[in-house]
Design an enzyme around this catalytic site. Structure first.
Site, PDB file in Angstrom:
ATOM      1  N   GLU A 146      40.204  38.796  37.209  1.00  0.00           N
ATOM      2  CA  GLU A 146      41.177  39.793  36.449  1.00  0.00           C
ATOM      3  C   GLU A 146      42.249  38.697  35.486  1.00  0.00           C
ATOM      4  O   GLU A 146      42.685  37.843  36.104  1.00  0.00           O
ATOM      5  CB  GLU A 146      42.040  40.494  37.387  1.00  0.00           C
ATOM      6  CG  GLU A 146      43.107  41.420  36.899  1.00  0.00           C
ATOM      7  CD  GLU A 146      44.250  41.895  37.783  1.00  0.00           C
ATOM      8  OE1 GLU A 146      44.492  41.291  38.767  1.00  0.00           O
ATOM      9  OE2 GLU A 146      44.790  42.842  37.457  1.00  0.00           O
ATOM     10  N   LYS A 150      41.696  49.589  33.736  1.00  0.00           N
ATOM     11  CA  LYS A 150      42.307  49.571  34.984  1.00  0.00           C
ATOM     12  C   LYS A 150      43.147  50.916  35.086  1.00  0.00           C
ATOM     13  O   LYS A 150      43.906  51.293  34.419  1.00  0.00           O
ATOM     14  CB  LYS A 150      43.221  48.481  35.404  1.00  0.00           C
ATOM     15  CG  LYS A 150      43.814  48.417  36.824  1.00  0.00           C
ATOM     16  CD  LYS A 150      44.556  47.243  37.057  1.00  0.00           C
ATOM     17  CE  LYS A 150      45.128  46.877  38.415  1.00  0.00           C
ATOM     18  NZ  LYS A 150      46.003  45.586  38.536  1.00  0.00           N
ATOM     19  N   ASN A 174      44.521  39.614  41.090  1.00  0.00           N
ATOM     20  CA  ASN A 174      45.579  38.556  41.063  1.00  0.00           C
ATOM     21  C   ASN A 174      46.447  39.391  42.319  1.00  0.00           C
ATOM     22  O   ASN A 174      46.935  40.173  41.964  1.00  0.00           O
ATOM     23  CB  ASN A 174      46.370  38.661  39.709  1.00  0.00           C
ATOM     24  CG  ASN A 174      45.548  37.842  38.608  1.00  0.00           C
ATOM     25  OD1 ASN A 174      45.695  36.848  38.675  1.00  0.00           O
ATOM     26  ND2 ASN A 174      44.669  38.276  38.114  1.00  0.00           N
TER      27      ASN A 174
HETATM   28  N1  ING Z   1      47.794  43.066  42.342  1.00  0.00           N
HETATM   29  C1  ING Z   1      48.205  43.397  43.539  1.00  0.00           C
HETATM   30  C2  ING Z   1      46.828  43.931  44.475  1.00  0.00           C
HETATM   31  O1  ING Z   1      46.763  45.338  44.369  1.00  0.00           O
HETATM   32  C3  ING Z   1      49.505  44.595  45.070  1.00  0.00           C
HETATM   33  C4  ING Z   1      49.195  44.019  43.762  1.00  0.00           C
HETATM   34  C5  ING Z   1      49.622  43.506  46.077  1.00  0.00           C
HETATM   35  C6  ING Z   1      49.650  45.666  45.709  1.00  0.00           C
HETATM   36  C7  ING Z   1      49.900  43.869  47.367  1.00  0.00           C
HETATM   37  C8  ING Z   1      49.870  46.007  47.061  1.00  0.00           C
HETATM   38  C9  ING Z   1      50.064  45.020  48.195  1.00  0.00           C
HETATM   39  O2  ING Z   1      46.073  43.366  44.885  1.00  0.00           O
HETATM   40  C10 ING Z   1      47.189  43.770  41.309  1.00  0.00           C
HETATM   41  N2  ING Z   1      47.123  43.098  40.226  1.00  0.00           N
HETATM   42  O3  ING Z   1      46.994  44.871  41.326  1.00  0.00           O
END
Ligand code: ING
Length: 316
Positions: free
Chosen positions: A47, A127, A197
């Site tokens: 990503e 997305k 990420n």
């Molecule tokens: N990053 C994270 C993901 O969904 C996140 C955001 C991290 C959400 C941890 C919930 C918990 O893996 C992206 N870029 O969506």
């Protein structure tokens, strides 16, 4: 007859803020060449692969923000990757920040493209599940401002006939939502590819840091098994601009088993041979949607008791 597809999941280490796109493209071409030498048909990049994951910090200057976006795909800077794919006869998936002019306005998406072995774009995804916030969060060690920098994807969850099967895409946070896999499976997906990420630390849930890797694989394995689909998920890993991100790049079989995974937090190619016919064998048995799935019965109880209230619960 088995439809075998050799896939290279091209995990990427950090992209430093001052790293020119040309240097990143060289890293991706090196991973692609490794894959071609190993007989890969498809290379899956991550990503927002070309720049650091900039939603992790707050910016207000539009030109500063837009420098992280691709204003065309391919562009003169990314064209060498497409040319190398065609030269090697290898397809690829690439995640990138997309800036486009549509209906008379500038729109920005967190996007990905699927590219054939001829170097031509087969399809694009934008997305849908944007995590984080649409404004600066004070007091946090880093931000997640995807809702500020990106629009929600407007292409749905399409699939394409490609690489001898049916292929779909999702991006990062999409993998935490079962609907993403189900929509793609209902559209025939036998293979889902994605990048992510994912910080180790989640400011919104600070106590969960030790579970970041577990929740990553849990989401991927559940999605793969419950929809009888191959899942290839590729990390941007390591400490990038001060944010520690998980690795865990992996290939998950339709049985839910992780068949290959990364062992580092750097650029690393994870290779697996995937039998797309395995999806069909499972969809004729345990995961036979037509024979076993009964969506017309799912809300009978809630219709009687009112959606969301337990059966026999007191109506408010
Ligand atoms: N990053 C994270 C993901 O969904 C996140 C955001 C991290 C959400 C941890 C919930 C918990 O893996 C992206 N870029 O969506």
């Amino acid at each position: 007859m088995s439809r075998l597809l050799t896939i290279g999941a091209a995990q990427q280490g950090p992209v430093a803020g001052d790293m020119p796109r040309s240097a990143v493209i060289e890293r991706l071409i090196d991973l692609m060449r490794q894959g071609a030498e190993a007989g890969c048909d498809l290379i899956v990049f991550t990503e927002v692969a070309l720049v650091p994951f900039f939603p992790h910090w707050h910016m207000t200057d539009e030109s500063q923000i837009d420098a992280y976006f691709e204003h065309e795909m391919p562009s003169p800077e990314t064209q060498p990757l497409f040319d190398e794919a065609a030269r090697l006869g290898v397809g690829f998936h690439l995640g990138f920040a997309e800036l486009t002019a549509e209906e008379g306005e500038i729109r920005r998406y967190n996007s990905s493209v699927l590219v054939g072995a001829d170097g031509r774009i087969i399809g694009k995804y934008r997305k849908i599940h944007l995590p984080g916030y649409d404004r600066y969060q004070p007091g946090q060690p880093f931000q997640n401002l995807e809702k500020l920098y990106f629009r929600v994807g407007d292409l749905g969850f399409p699939t394409w006939r490609a690489f001898g099967g049916t292929v779909g895409m999702m991006i990062c946070n999409d993998r935490r939502w079962p609907e993403s896999y189900r929509m793609l499976a209902l559209r025939g997906a036998e293979l889902i590819v994605m990048g992510y990420n994912t910080p180790v630390h989640n400011p919104a849930n600070p106590a969960s840091g030790h579970l970041a890797g577990f929740h990553n694989h849990l989401s991927l394995q559940a999605g793969a098994y419950q929809n009888a689909v191959w899942v290839v998920a590729v990390a941007k890993a390591g400490v990038e601009e001060g944010v520690e991100q998980i690795g865990g790049t992996c290939v998950v079989a339709p049985t839910g088993q992780i068949v290959a995974q990364a062992t580092t937090l750097e650029d690393e190619l994870v290779i697996a041979r995937c039998d797309l016919d395995l999806t069909q064998r499972l969809r004729r048995a345990t995961l036979n949607f037509a024979a076993h799935r009964r969506i017309e019965h799912y809300d009978l109880i809630s219709r009687r008791t009112g959606f969301g209230t337990p059966e026999g619960g007191d109506e408010d």
